[in-house]
Design an enzyme around this catalytic site. Structure first.
Site, short mmCIF file in Angstrom:
data_model
loop_
_atom_site.label_atom_id
_atom_site.label_comp_id
_atom_site.label_asym_id
_atom_site.label_seq_id
_atom_site.Cartn_x
_atom_site.Cartn_y
_atom_site.Cartn_z
N HIS A 397 57.53 47.45 56.02
CA HIS A 397 57.71 46.01 55.91
C HIS A 397 59.17 45.60 56.02
O HIS A 397 59.55 44.73 56.80
CB HIS A 397 57.12 45.52 54.58
N ARG A 493 51.53 39.57 64.47
CA ARG A 493 50.82 40.20 63.34
C ARG A 493 50.44 39.12 62.34
O ARG A 493 51.33 38.59 61.65
CB ARG A 493 51.75 41.18 62.62
N ARG A 540 46.91 39.19 66.96
CA ARG A 540 46.11 40.32 66.51
C ARG A 540 45.24 39.91 65.33
O ARG A 540 45.71 39.21 64.42
CB ARG A 540 47.04 41.47 66.11
N GLU A 636 45.79 52.86 69.07
CA GLU A 636 46.57 53.37 67.95
C GLU A 636 46.01 54.67 67.42
O GLU A 636 46.63 55.35 66.60
CB GLU A 636 46.55 52.35 66.80
N GLY A 658 49.89 50.89 70.16
CA GLY A 658 50.49 50.74 68.83
C GLY A 658 51.04 52.10 68.46
O GLY A 658 50.37 52.88 67.77
N ASN A 660 53.29 53.02 66.49
CA ASN A 660 53.60 53.31 65.09
C ASN A 660 52.46 54.09 64.47
O ASN A 660 52.64 55.11 63.80
CB ASN A 660 53.81 52.02 64.30
N CYS A 708 53.34 47.68 71.95
CA CYS A 708 53.95 46.80 70.95
C CYS A 708 54.44 47.58 69.74
O CYS A 708 54.96 47.01 68.80
CB CYS A 708 52.98 45.69 70.54
C1 PEP Z 1 51.57 49.99 65.73
O1 PEP Z 1 50.80 50.64 65.03
O2 PEP Z 1 52.36 50.48 66.56
C2 PEP Z 1 51.63 48.52 65.59
C3 PEP Z 1 52.35 47.78 66.40
O3 PEP Z 1 50.93 47.96 64.54
P1 PEP Z 1 51.47 47.94 63.02
O4 PEP Z 1 52.88 48.43 63.04
O5 PEP Z 1 51.34 46.56 62.54
O6 PEP Z 1 50.51 48.90 62.36
MG MG Z 2 49.27 49.65 63.90
#
Ligand code: PEP
Ligand code: MG
Length: 760
Positions: A397, A493, A540, A636, A658, A660, A708
């Site tokens: 965050h 988001r 999203r 993801e 995604g 991340n 993203c």
């Molecule tokens: C990700 O998982 O790359 C993504 C963009 O979503 P978040 O970071 O909100 O999980």
């Molecule tokens: Mg994600």
């Protein structure tokens, strides 16, 4: 010594803190000085003590508080138990009579059944000057004898809120010796309100600083709106600075129900200045009188109704540095190391925040230090010159929000809250991930500017065939996002918007306020789809981690999960909690109705094509036409990448990587765990292989591909993705320019290469 349990505010003064707490004493003092303080009475700290004694709840109450306050669940149970004990006890008959008769008298004076605010004013028996500001609750717009009695009890009960219990234990206060006076004061139905500092809050310079917004002042005090800012030279009376913010919400009384509600600010007032020069100078006069009355600079809450100024509170400013304390050390070597999560350097005073109740500590230009930031800390993050956390990785965050705010940040230092202390001067290097003791040679600390009303484009941009978009999580970042001249928003988001609301979605539903919740969603998403129109914005659906949502008011029902990252989030959650999904769909439909045909819908965390099928069906049945509204999924989970052909067969306009989550799930590395951050590698060949497979399959099927995740903000990754044939890249605000330059260069290189190959 005053013996009565219930007394008029004008009967007390600054010497009576032990009876009416700091707030009550200060109000009494101001009334005595004939300042325009709304009238009211106090149910004294001794009355509260008598209530406990006469009900015989001493032992039961205080033994319920002897718990391990570091365990959040146990602490919450203790809160519930203690509050139940208070709410179940009876106010002594004579006290009840006095409260009723004072309220009646107030109504008689005002010739109406008045609305009152019931405010907490806590005091410690042995240390009456101790500050418990912001720990207990205030109840606004209360009307009627019984409601006043209930609010007084609720005020008392708030002395046993989890936050307050935690604070007292950590500060070494004995619960048995802390009492609470309830101040019952006539409500000012403010048209505008805010705070002011009679002298500069950190340097003590002779300037008066005023912050103001529309409606009741709570929005300014809590930081939930960016207020207007005015700075006045005390001597010359020159108004030296006026920063007019965009004010989106106002806290006000609902004319129908009398309850306090948040309302959107009418369009013509959003960017209008709250105070005219005459009002500013009158407020400065009051600031001078109050500073004179108390002998030290004051932090004042004010309100204005029908041009009449009211002073609601005044307390000493505790943040002014003494001369000798300002002699700062020059920083040499780093004292903390973490991950550079948001670039830039800044210095300022460290302010340790353990929860949202302490946000007021962070003034413009301070460094916010926390174990981890939470969405309710965003207002303070906006004021901070930099952010440092103990926990977290590059996609936590604190990292996401500070990048959007353009605020340097270092996350995952493991021990910032242990090593740093309040008031310590530190320098933060958000690029290298370092924190220094003292002041390093960097530009002077700048606080976040209030949301700018105008957008400026500073640079011409290269045209790229691959679209370069931007990610947005908090509506406050919209202007900065638009200024990147991105080709649209590749990820909006919505959970960050929801987490910024005063309560959990379920709480809105429980209170029968689903419409209000939908309106909140619509107005927040609209800020972004409107600012980017007609460029596409992929919104999203909810991807709510249970641990973050549990902290919201009314969020107790969130399941406690051993590993929330693998748990009840993303589309799997919406498909179970259809009550909430329904509200999201209502918000999307309303935006479509308002003409935002640039909005696309993106589904997070899909692992099986049936999830996409069911989500589409759900939305289609409720009137969303996927012939007109783009639909896509996030890739993801490795499973989704591996069988992307089956998702394509379900009908898709786009997919977005995604990375991340794709990184954490492919490599089994918790993205928020600083202990394994060294293994978190978005460029791992396995991830690149999954991405390559998806791009090839989507290109064959004519489905757009995008990214993203954080990896898209790395120009090296962008280069590789362009070579692979990705359709668009969505980067963080701070990375758009560098990514776009790299995309342009890579495209030229590819063209050059192709031309050379053709020639030879
Ligand atoms: C990700 O998982 O790359 C993504 C963009 O979503 P978040 O970071 O909100 O999980
Ligand atoms: Mg994600």
């Amino acid at each position: 010594m005053i013996e009565d349990s219930v007394i008029w505010l004008e009967e007390v003064g600054k010497e009576d803190i032990a009876i009416v707490g700091g707030k009550g004493a200060s109000l009494g003092e101001m009334l005595r000085a004939e300042l325009p303080v709304p009238p009211g009475f106090a149910v004294t700290a001794q009355a509260f003590r008598r209530f406990i004694d006469e009900n015989g709840i001493n032992d039961e109450l205080f033994s319920s508080l002897e718990v391990d306050v570091d365990n959040a669940d146990i602490l919450r149970d203790a809160e519930k138990k203690a509050k139940k004990i208070i709410m179940g006890a009876k106010i002594p008959a004579d006290m009840e009579k006095s409260i009723k008769s004072k309220y009646k008298e107030l109504c008689k004076r005002e010739k109406d059944e008045v609305f009152v605010a019931v405010r907490s004013s806590a005091t410690a028996e042995d240390l009456p000057d101790a500050s418990f500001a912001g720990q207990q609750d205030t109840f606004l717009n209360i009307r009627g004898e019984q409601n006043v009695l209930d609010a007084v009890k609720k005020c008392w009960a708030s002395l046993y809120g989890a936050r307050a219990i935690y604070y007292r234990v950590k500060q070494g206060f004995d619960h048995r010796k802390v009492n609470l006076c309830a101040v019952v004061q006539m409500m000012v139905d403010a048209e505008k309100a805010g705070v002011m500092f009679s002298s500069h809050p950190s340097t003590g310079e002779p300037v008066t600083i005023i912050e103001g917004a529309w409606g009741l002042g709570e929005t300014v005090v809590s930081g939930s709106v960016s207020p207007d800012y005015y700075l006045v030279d005390k001597k010359s009376r020159n108004i030296k600075e006026r920063k007019i913010a965009t004010k989106n919400v106002m806290h006000t009384k609902d004319p129908k129900t009398g309850k306090t509600i948040d309302m959107p600010v009418p369009a013509d007032k959003k960017n209008a200045k709250v105070l005219d020069d005459d009002e500013i100078l009158k407020l400065v006069d009051f600031a001078d009188v109050l500073e004179e009355l108390y002998g030290i600079p004051q932090d004042i809450e004010w309100a204005i109704k029908n041009k009449e100024i009211f002073i609601l509170q005044s307390r000493p400013i505790t943040t002014i540095k003494k001369k000798k304390e300002t002699k700062e050390k020059v920083a040499t070597s780093a004292i903390l190391e973490g991950l550079g999560a948001s670039p830039g350097m800044a210095y300022g005073e460290a302010k340790l925040i353990s929860d949202a109740s302490e946000l007021g500590k962070v003034k413009n230009g301070d460094i916010l230090v926390a174990v981890m930031t939470t969405p309710d800390m965003v207002p303070a993050m906006k004021r901070a010159a930099a952010i440092v956390t103990d926990e977290g990785g590059l996609t936590c965050h604190a990292a996401i929000v500070s990048r959007e705010l353009g605020c340097p940040a270092v996350v995952g230092t493991r021990k910032a809250t242990e090593l740093l202390s309040d008031g310590m001067m530190i320098t933060v290097d958000g690029e290298k991930g370092l924190v220094f003791d003292g002041k390093k040679d960097v530009p002077a600390p700048v606080a976040m500017q209030p949301e700018k009303a105008t957008i400026s484009f500073s640079k011409s941009k290269p045209v790229t065939a691959t679209e370069v978009k931007v990610n947005v999580s908090i509506p406050e970042a919209t202007v900065r996002a638009v200024e990147t001249q991105a080709d649209g928003v590749g990820l909006l988001r919505i959970e960050h918007m929801i987490l910024g609301l005063p309560k959990h979605p379920k709480q809105y539903i429980k209170e029968g306020k689903a419409d209000e919740y939908v309106n909140e969603l619509v107005s927040r998403i609209q800020i972004v789809v409107d600012a980017f129109y007609p460029k596409p914005v992929w919104v999203r659906t909810l991807d709510a981690p249970t641990d973050e949502f549990r902290a919201m008011e009314g969020g107790e029902g969130e399941p406690i999960e051993p590993n929330p990252m693998l748990g009840y989030r993303g589309i799997r959650r919406d498909l179970i909690d259809t009550e909430h999904f329904e509200l999201e769909v209502r918000a999307f439909k309303e935006l479509i109705k308002r003409g935002y045909n640039n909005m696309g819908i993106m589904i997070p965390l899909v692992q099986h094509p049936s999830e996409l099928r069911r989500a589409k069906e759900f939305m289609r049945e409720r009137g969303i036409d996927f012939g007109k509204t783009e639909i896509g999924i996030m890739v993801e989970i490795p499973a989704a990448a591996l069988i992307i052909d089956q998702f394509i067969a379900e009908g898709l306009d786009f997919v977005s990587f995604g990375t991340n989550d794709l990184t954490q799930y492919t490599l089994a590395v918790d993205r928020n765990n600083e202990h394994v951050a060294h293994l978190y590698n978005e460029l791992h060949p396995a991830i690149m292989k999954l991405i390559e497979h998806v791009i090839i399959e989507c290109n064959k099927a004519g489905v757009k591909t995008s990214i993203c995740g954080q990896a898209g903000s790395n120009p090296k990754v962008a280069k590789r993705l362009v070579e692979l044939g990705i359709t668009s890249i969505s980067a963080n605000i701070d990375a758009v320019e560098a990514v776009r330059d790299m995309v342009a260069r890579t495209e030229l290189q590819l063209l050059l290469k192709a031309a050379r190959e053709k020639k030879s």
